[in-house]
Structure formats: C-alpha cells, structure tokens
Design an enzyme around this catalytic site. Structure first.
Site, PDB file in Angstrom:
ATOM      1  N   GLU A 237       0.846  -1.499   0.050  1.00 54.12           N
ATOM      2  CA  GLU A 237      -0.037  -0.001   0.103  1.00 54.12           C
ATOM      3  C   GLU A 237       0.941   1.362  -0.004  1.00 54.12           C
ATOM      4  O   GLU A 237       2.017   1.332   0.670  1.00 54.12           O
ATOM      5  CB  GLU A 237      -0.989   0.030   1.351  1.00 54.12           C
ATOM      6  CG  GLU A 237      -1.546  -1.358   1.203  1.00 54.12           C
ATOM      7  CD  GLU A 237      -2.510  -1.433   2.837  1.00 54.12           C
ATOM      8  OE1 GLU A 237      -2.598  -0.298   3.196  1.00 54.12           O
ATOM      9  OE2 GLU A 237      -2.806  -2.492   3.108  1.00 54.12           O
ATOM     10  N   GLU A 348     -10.282   5.597   2.370  1.00 53.28           N
ATOM     11  CA  GLU A 348     -10.685   4.870   3.544  1.00 53.28           C
ATOM     12  C   GLU A 348     -10.663   5.619   4.666  1.00 53.28           C
ATOM     13  O   GLU A 348      -9.684   6.404   4.865  1.00 53.28           O
ATOM     14  CB  GLU A 348      -9.755   3.561   3.731  1.00 53.28           C
ATOM     15  CG  GLU A 348     -10.154   2.666   5.028  1.00 53.28           C
ATOM     16  CD  GLU A 348      -9.170   1.661   5.289  1.00 53.28           C
ATOM     17  OE1 GLU A 348      -9.102   1.027   6.209  1.00 53.28           O
ATOM     18  OE2 GLU A 348      -8.164   1.482   4.294  1.00 53.28           O
TER      19      GLU A 348
END
Length: 433
Positions: A237, A348
C-alpha cells in the site's frame, strides 16, 4: 520479525529508578500511556498501576532504540515558515546511512546494502526526476547527504498516543472483506480483479481532510493485493493519510504499508519495522506533504507507481517521474512473491461512531464525487503493469462505496485523464446520521 521489536529490551538501572520516581509522583501519566484504548479513545482501566506503567515505558524505550537509528545529520522540519518566525515543533528528520536503516535488521537482509535501480515498466514516462520538494521538511532548505536516507524520528509522544504500544505502527487487526466495511472501516474505491497484475500506477489528488478524533484516520491510497482476504491476505500500500494517532497532527503525509497475514502479525507503516528498503536520500516516508489542494482553488496530486522487478522479483515504489523511493523485498510475502490478483485505488476512513452517531471525519476533500473537479477529490491516469512489465490501461474498472450516503464514488474515462474517478464525502450529514 517486525512483531518482535517491542517485546525484547534491556534497560539501565538508572533509567528504571528515574522512571519509578517519576511514576510515583506523577500518576496522571497513567491515562496517557494506557496500552489498550478502545476505538473511541477511552481507557479500559484508569487504575494507576506503577508496575504496569513502568513495563510500558520500558517497552517504549526498547522500541525507540530499535526504530531510531544513529544519524549522520539531523534536520528540524518547519511546520509553516513565515517571514518573521517559524514553528519549531515540526518533524525531526534523521539522515541515516542507507545500510543502517531499519530494513537491515531483518535476518534475511543483515549485512546487505540497497539494490541498484531496476528496469522501469515499458510505457513509463521517462522525464527527469522532479517534485522532490513536495514535503514540508524540504522547506528548510536542508537535505540529507548521498548514501543516507531521511527517516522521520519516532518520539516517546508518538508511542504514548498509540492505542496499543505493542502494535505501534501497525493497522488494527480485522477480518478483511472487499465487499463490506469491517470494524468501522469505510471505503470508496475503484478496483480491478480477475487477471495477474505486476504493479499499478495512479495520480492521487492530495487534500487535508478533517479527522474527528485521535483514533480515526482518513487516507487515499493504492492497494496491490493477493490472497484470499482471509488470514493469508498480502498487500502493498502507498498513498497519503491524515492520522492524528500516528503522527500527532492533521497534516496529510506520504505513507507506505505492507502485510502478509491480513494485518495480524506482519508489516507496518513506513519504516517502523524491518521490511521496506528505502533507496532515496530526498524523500522521507511519513513526512507531511505540501502543498495540498483547496476547494475551488489550486489542485495538487502525487503520482505513485508500484511494480514488480522482473529480474529480482522485488516490489519497487516510485514517486513522480523517476524518483525511486525504495522496494519491498519479495521474501516478505507469500502470494505476492508471484503476482497480485487485485489492484485497488481510493479512500478509507475509520468510523468510531463518536457519541453514537456516524463520524464527521472527511474522506478526500470532504465533498461528494458529484461536485467534480476542484471540489471533489480524484484519482486519475489509473494503470496496471502486465506480465510483460508494460503499463496498460485498466480494463473493467469497478467502483464501490460501502456507505454512499456518507462517502461516494463516480468513475469515468477520457483522453486526458484516462481511467479516473471522483470520490469522498463529509461523513455525517442528513443522509448519513
């Protein structure tokens, strides 16, 4: 392994005696160093227990010794310089010899040095490196010498803020599913699956979303994923995040993450464990990004590329046009030793439901996708890397918002931006109680 860093320690008797005295005369510290806050930040047990607090402080000291490596030069970052004064409370950046960085504490890397740059994917923009001054610490005019890497120093305050000292620098363990939120994590993402992926690229619009409390965060990132979304999930990520718990402020920061077991015992943010190998002397992972976008004003984005080196199998990270940040060694992973099965882009947030309501933590710009350019946050120029190490446009991009009344997403494609989407939202509103 990274998970063992905060468990073994040695500490001097002088330090112990000092801490015992401090703990006995300053019991108020107990509320700050409780090791297990719940998601809303309330301590489970406020009872002052000097032996437990001492144990936590011993663990913190040991962790800091492992994380913070000796520096050949130290740079004090400025939060916001002005003509008359500057804030002295910015990040401390340590210039650490590249072969002494945390990655080389890993048993399989001990005694080694960073690898040479790999072959870039075909079709990659080969402009000269640019954009190195996108971080606040660079505004001081200082830089790290060649042969070193800039590392944001972790402080005792950083660890005292953590919801769990033992899991400092790691995401909350949770059952991960792509088709729903879990443990208060909410998403608005675009994703592709069904093929073999060897990397991904995107330009990510940078904002400074408001985060409601210390134990929530808001991020925008790419995920390179393989595994079953069970305990064997592998992810790489990279992106930007606002995390008051991790960094102590509300600035968007460039970050990386990895895990090979669904966030259980492996992986960490940035360089907070042995894993990611940094090769760049000009970019500090975890440092604040500047400038940021403004509503109906200037827009700023960062370009990120993650790809698998065909020769050695390591996963490399590039920022901008030609700036190699470093790599994740292939041996860190199980499924990702071969290829990814999904690539995901988007936002997110953590929704801890403070006071029983949905959080007001913003995603992206804090505005819904329908407001468009200059108001809503975006991802553009979405691409993946194929088996031939070539950048290719996305096929069959799907978009998904867990809670579209709180945060939504709208995809599109054109000749200028290629595959893109707008996403985000304000969180709590009349349609998101």
């Amino acid at each position: 392994m990274a998970s063992s860093w905060c468990y073994s320690y040695k500490i001097s008797q002088i330090f112990l005696q000092t801490l015992v005295f401090f703990l006995l005369v300053a019991s108020s510290v107990s509320s700050q160093v409780n090791d297990d806050h719940n998601l809303g930040g309330q301590a489970k047990n406020q009872t002052f227990r000097p032996d437990q607090e001492l144990q936590k402080l011993k663990i913190i000291k040991a962790c800091l010794k492992k994380i913070n490596k000796p520096a050949v030069k130290t740079i004090q970052a400025l939060i916001w310089p002005t003509l008359t004064s500057s804030s002295p409370d910015g990040d401390i950046i340590d210039c650490v010899l590249s072969h002494k960085q945390p990655a080389f504490d890993h048993p399989l890397l001990k005694g080694q040095k960073p690898l040479d740059p790999p072959e870039r994917p075909k079709g990659h923009n080969k402009h000269s490196p640019s954009g190195v001054d996108f971080q606040m610490w660079r505004l001081s005019g200082e830089s790290c010498p060649e042969g070193t890497v800039p590392i944001r120093r972790t402080t005792e305050k950083d660890m005292l803020r953590a919801s769990s000292v033992r899991r400092f620098g790691r995401k909350v363990r949770r059952h991960v599913r792509r088709d729903s939120s879990s443990n208060g994590h909410e998403h608005a993402v675009g994703y592709v699956s069904g093929e073999q992926y060897y990397g991904a690229k995107a330009s990510i619009n940078v904002w400074a979303p408001k985060v409601s409390n210390q134990y929530e965060f808001s991020l925008s990132q790419m995920w390179v994923i393989s595994g079953s979304f069970g305990d064997d999930l592998n992810t790489i990520e990279a992106g930007w995040q606002v995390s008051p718990e991790l960094y102590g402020d509300n600035y968007p920061r460039f970050f990386t993450y990895w895990t090979t077991d669904a966030y259980q015992a492996t992986g960490c943010y940035n360089l907070l464990c042995s894993g990611f190998v940094q090769t760049n002397s000009r970019i500090a992972i975890g440092a604040a990004i500047s400038p940021t976008s403004s509503y109906s004003g200037g827009q700023f984005d960062i370009s990120l590329l993650v790809w698998k080196d065909p020769k050695h199998g390591n996963w490399w990270l590039e920022f901008g046009s030609g700036i190699l940040v470093g790599y994740w060694p292939s041996f860190l992973f199980t499924h990702l030793r071969d290829h990814a099965s999904m690539v995901q882009f988007g936002g997110e947030v953590v929704n801890s439901r403070p006071s029983g309501f949905h959080t007001s933590t913003q995603m992206g710009s804090g505005h819904f996708a329908g407001e468009g350019f200059g108001k809503a946050s975006y991802f553009r120029n979405l691409q993946t890397v194929d088996w031939d190490n070539s950048l290719v446009p996305l096929s069959n991009l799907k978009v998904l918002a867990d809670h579209p009344n709180c945060y939504d997403i709208q995809g599109g494609i054109n000749n200028v931006w290629g595959n893109y989407f707008y996403y985000g939202g304000p969180g709590r509103n009349v349609r998101c109680p």
